[in-house]
Design a protein around this motif. Structure first.
Motif, PDB file in Angstrom:
ATOM      1  N   ALA A  40       0.828  -1.205   0.000  1.00 12.26           N
ATOM      2  CA  ALA A  40       0.000   0.000   0.000  1.00 12.26           C
ATOM      3  C   ALA A  40       0.863   1.256   0.000  1.00 12.26           C
ATOM      4  O   ALA A  40       0.557   2.251  -0.679  1.00 12.26           O
ATOM      5  N   THR A  41       1.971   1.214   0.755  1.00 13.66           N
ATOM      6  CA  THR A  41       2.873   2.363   0.800  1.00 13.66           C
ATOM      7  C   THR A  41       3.560   2.565  -0.541  1.00 13.66           C
ATOM      8  O   THR A  41       3.702   3.699  -1.025  1.00 13.66           O
ATOM      9  N   ARG A  42       3.984   1.460  -1.171  1.00 15.61           N
ATOM     10  CA  ARG A  42       4.621   1.572  -2.488  1.00 15.61           C
ATOM     11  C   ARG A  42       3.688   2.226  -3.498  1.00 15.61           C
ATOM     12  O   ARG A  42       4.087   3.087  -4.288  1.00 15.61           O
ATOM     13  N   GLU A  43       2.420   1.809  -3.456  1.00 13.60           N
ATOM     14  CA  GLU A  43       1.457   2.357  -4.411  1.00 13.60           C
ATOM     15  C   GLU A  43       1.212   3.846  -4.150  1.00 13.60           C
ATOM     16  O   GLU A  43       1.070   4.637  -5.090  1.00 13.60           O
ATOM     17  N   THR A  44       1.165   4.238  -2.867  1.00  6.53           N
ATOM     18  CA  THR A  44       0.946   5.642  -2.521  1.00  6.53           C
ATOM     19  C   THR A  44       2.109   6.510  -3.001  1.00  6.53           C
ATOM     20  O   THR A  44       1.915   7.591  -3.586  1.00  6.53           O
ATOM     21  N   VAL A  45       3.332   6.035  -2.771  1.00  2.55           N
ATOM     22  CA  VAL A  45       4.516   6.798  -3.191  1.00  2.55           C
ATOM     23  C   VAL A  45       4.594   6.865  -4.715  1.00  2.55           C
ATOM     24  O   VAL A  45       4.892   7.925  -5.295  1.00  2.55           O
ATOM     25  N   ALA A  46       4.322   5.746  -5.377  1.00  6.58           N
ATOM     26  CA  ALA A  46       4.376   5.726  -6.840  1.00  6.58           C
ATOM     27  C   ALA A  46       3.347   6.681  -7.436  1.00  6.58           C
ATOM     28  O   ALA A  46       3.624   7.388  -8.411  1.00  6.58           O
ATOM     29  N   GLN A  47       2.156   6.733  -6.825  1.00 11.43           N
ATOM     30  CA  GLN A  47       1.112   7.636  -7.308  1.00 11.43           C
ATOM     31  C   GLN A  47       1.533   9.094  -7.121  1.00 11.43           C
ATOM     32  O   GLN A  47       1.344   9.939  -8.002  1.00 11.43           O
ATOM     33  N   ALA A  48       2.122   9.390  -5.970  1.00 13.79           N
ATOM     34  CA  ALA A  48       2.587  10.757  -5.711  1.00 13.79           C
ATOM     35  C   ALA A  48       3.661  11.163  -6.718  1.00 13.79           C
ATOM     36  O   ALA A  48       3.668  12.293  -7.230  1.00 13.79           O
ATOM     37  N   ALA A  49       4.560  10.232  -7.022  1.00 11.65           N
ATOM     38  CA  ALA A  49       5.626  10.535  -7.980  1.00 11.65           C
ATOM     39  C   ALA A  49       5.053  10.825  -9.360  1.00 11.65           C
ATOM     40  O   ALA A  49       5.492  11.748 -10.051  1.00 11.65           O
ATOM     41  N   ARG A  50       4.056  10.037  -9.755  1.00 18.06           N
ATOM     42  CA  ARG A  50       3.446  10.258 -11.068  1.00 18.06           C
ATOM     43  C   ARG A  50       2.732  11.601 -11.127  1.00 18.06           C
ATOM     44  O   ARG A  50       2.833  12.336 -12.108  1.00 18.06           O
ATOM     45  N   GLU A  51       1.997  11.927 -10.074  1.00 17.08           N
ATOM     46  CA  GLU A  51       1.243  13.178 -10.052  1.00 17.08           C
ATOM     47  C   GLU A  51       2.164  14.396 -10.066  1.00 17.08           C
ATOM     48  O   GLU A  51       1.836  15.424 -10.671  1.00 17.08           O
ATOM     49  N   LEU A  52       3.302  14.287  -9.405  1.00 19.51           N
ATOM     50  CA  LEU A  52       4.229  15.422  -9.352  1.00 19.51           C
ATOM     51  C   LEU A  52       5.155  15.481 -10.570  1.00 19.51           C
ATOM     52  O   LEU A  52       5.855  16.475 -10.773  1.00 19.51           O
ATOM     53  N   GLY A  53       5.163  14.387 -11.351  1.00 23.27           N
ATOM     54  CA  GLY A  53       6.067  14.347 -12.489  1.00 23.27           C
ATOM     55  C   GLY A  53       7.507  14.128 -12.079  1.00 23.27           C
ATOM     56  O   GLY A  53       8.439  14.590 -12.747  1.00 23.27           O
ATOM     57  N   TYR A  54       7.693  13.413 -10.971  1.00 26.63           N
ATOM     58  CA  TYR A  54       9.055  13.185 -10.469  1.00 26.63           C
ATOM     59  C   TYR A  54       9.824  12.262 -11.412  1.00 26.63           C
ATOM     60  O   TYR A  54       9.335  11.225 -11.834  1.00 26.63           O
ATOM     61  N   GLU A  55      11.032  12.646 -11.730  1.00 29.69           N
ATOM     62  CA  GLU A  55      11.916  11.836 -12.560  1.00 29.69           C
ATOM     63  C   GLU A  55      13.150  11.492 -11.740  1.00 29.69           C
ATOM     64  O   GLU A  55      13.878  12.389 -11.302  1.00 29.69           O
ATOM     65  N   PRO A  56      13.409  10.178 -11.506  1.00 29.38           N
ATOM     66  CA  PRO A  56      14.619   9.824 -10.762  1.00 29.38           C
ATOM     67  C   PRO A  56      15.869  10.194 -11.540  1.00 29.38           C
ATOM     68  O   PRO A  56      15.826  10.335 -12.772  1.00 29.38           O
ATOM     69  N   LYS A  57      16.948  10.359 -10.809  1.00 31.99           N
ATOM     70  CA  LYS A  57      18.201  10.733 -11.464  1.00 31.99           C
ATOM     71  C   LYS A  57      18.646   9.633 -12.407  1.00 31.99           C
ATOM     72  O   LYS A  57      18.607   8.460 -12.078  1.00 31.99           O
ATOM     73  N   ARG A  58      19.039  10.024 -13.600  1.00 36.41           N
ATOM     74  CA  ARG A  58      19.530   9.076 -14.587  1.00 36.41           C
ATOM     75  C   ARG A  58      21.050   9.038 -14.531  1.00 36.41           C
ATOM     76  O   ARG A  58      21.701   9.935 -14.006  1.00 36.41           O
ATOM     77  N   ARG A  59      21.592   7.997 -15.103  1.00 34.88           N
ATOM     78  CA  ARG A  59      23.049   7.879 -15.146  1.00 34.88           C
ATOM     79  C   ARG A  59      23.643   8.971 -16.050  1.00 34.88           C
ATOM     80  O   ARG A  59      22.932   9.573 -16.850  1.00 34.88           O
ATOM     81  N   ASP A  60      24.929   9.178 -15.986  1.00 32.53           N
ATOM     82  CA  ASP A  60      25.589  10.186 -16.810  1.00 32.53           C
ATOM     83  C   ASP A  60      25.370   9.890 -18.287  1.00 32.53           C
ATOM     84  O   ASP A  60      25.445   8.741 -18.731  1.00 32.53           O
ATOM     85  N   THR A  61      25.115  10.915 -19.063  1.00 28.38           N
ATOM     86  CA  THR A  61      24.802  10.720 -20.468  1.00 28.38           C
ATOM     87  C   THR A  61      25.995  10.263 -21.288  1.00 28.38           C
ATOM     88  O   THR A  61      25.823   9.791 -22.406  1.00 28.38           O
ATOM     89  N   ASP A  62      27.226  10.378 -20.735  1.00 29.55           N
ATOM     90  CA  ASP A  62      28.369   9.934 -21.515  1.00 29.55           C
ATOM     91  C   ASP A  62      28.619   8.438 -21.360  1.00 29.55           C
ATOM     92  O   ASP A  62      29.502   7.883 -22.012  1.00 29.55           O
TER      93      ASP A  62
END
Length: 348
Positions: A40-62
């Motif tokens: 239930a907590t995972r789903e709540t956090v995932a929903q919040a991330a989607r609503e806010l448009g959160y993007e996790p840090k990606r690896r270096d582009t090089d």
């Protein structure tokens, strides 16, 4: 509008945690796919991330891009030909291909496994002959890890968001049996593979359909289930050939089963194709190594590997792409293991 766009670019994991009403540590666990968080907590956090448009840090582009492909085993010609297609497509795209086998449960891969894959920074994951459930689609979305499934051995009917790639199994099974019917065979046995395998079931459905269209009744004692192994092909064919009224032809839903059938015929002194016709499905490299060479329905394994890489990279670049299934066409390849019905029946 400009303010909202600026705000979405500044969204942090702390913002997600506050919106979800959890600690920063808990939000971090969820986004990293840790298993020690309630569903239930995972789903709540995932929903919040989607609503806010959160993007996790990606690896270096090089750094070079990479993709991961998972097989249940790498010991079969089927797997090697899929891998060859995937490797060539990845090479052309300048993508490193990580290859893993094993590690799955009867229900498929675990969330912890998928989270580990996501932590490697791969573009996505290709699963070959792996069970797919609705939970895998959810985890794929939560972890932002695109999934492609080649020939899933089983798949839940309500799975959405996962691209599946397979051959035209039903049509291929029907083509194989129609070839035998055209040669005059009417009593046709089938080495049907595992009962819980979707591709195997579809090929057997093609067998039933072709017989039905020809007005030939099928009999349960002519259907042998087992694994896809050479050993089960041999034992299944031996049982068929030792029936009081044995078949004049055998359709094997995999090359490995057909090789076992050839071994059984040789052990019992049954000549192929003079007394028994054998046709297989796959047309891997071993179909040309047998004696006689196997007539087979070719599924485009090399192309399936190529398409999987191409679709994975497309989904990684644009997660909003529609995830629809791909079915690649099968073709009959006639060789030496089938012939018309001979006048002399098998004697038992």
């Amino acid at each position: 509008m400009a303010q909202n766009e600026t705000r979405s670019e500044r969204v942090t994991l702390k913002d997600v945690a506050e919106k979800a009403g959890v600690s920063l540590a808990t939000a971090s666990k969820v986004m990293n796919g840790r298993a020690d968080v309630r569903q239930a907590t995972r789903e709540t956090v995932a929903q919040a991330a989607r609503e806010l448009g959160y993007e996790p840090k990606r690896r270096d582009t090089d750094r070079r891009r990479s993709a991961l492909i998972h097989f249940d085993t790498l010991t079969s010609p089927y797997s090697l030909q899929v891998l060859e297609g995937a490797e060539q497509a990845a090479h052309r795209a300048g993508v490193d291909l990580l290859v893993i086998s094993g590690d799955q449960t009867p229900a498929g891969l675990t969330r912890a496994w998928m989270a580990d894959a996501a932590s490697r920074g791969v573009e996505g994951v290709i699963l070959v002959t792996t069970p797919i459930g609705a939970q895998h689609a959810r985890w794929s979305k939560d972890l932002r890890l695109p999934l492609i499934a080649i020939d899933p051995v089983s798949i839940d009917p309500d799975v959405n968001g996962i691209v599946t790639i397979s051959a035209t199994n039903w049509e291929g099974g029907s083509t194989a049996v129609q070839h035998l019917l055209d040669l005059g065979h009417r009593r046709i046995g089938v080495l049907a593979g595992p009962k819980d395998s979707v591709p195997a079931r579809q090929r057997v459905q093609g067998y039933h359909s072709a017989l039905g269209a020809a007005g030939v009744a099928w009999e349960t004692d002519l259907i042998e289930h087992g694994s896809f192994s050479y050993e089960d092909g041999q034992s299944g064919a031996e049982r068929l050939l030792q029936l009081s009224e044995p078949p004049s032809a055998i359709f094997a839903v995999a090359d490995t089963l057909a090789v076992g059938a050839l071994r059984a015929a040789r052990r019992l002194g049954v000549d192929v194709p003079e007394q028994l016709s054998v046709i297989s499905f796959d047309d891997t490299m071993i179909a040309q190594w047998t004696h006689p060479q196997l007539t087979a329905v070719r599924q485009p394994l090399f192309s399936m590997g190529q398409v999987a890489i191409e679709r994975l990279l497309a989904l990684s670049s644009d997660p909003g792409l529609f995830a629809h299934p791909f079915k690649l066409e099968t073709h009959l390849i006639e060789r030496e293991s089938t012939s018309d019905v001979r006048s002399k029946p098998l004697e038992r």
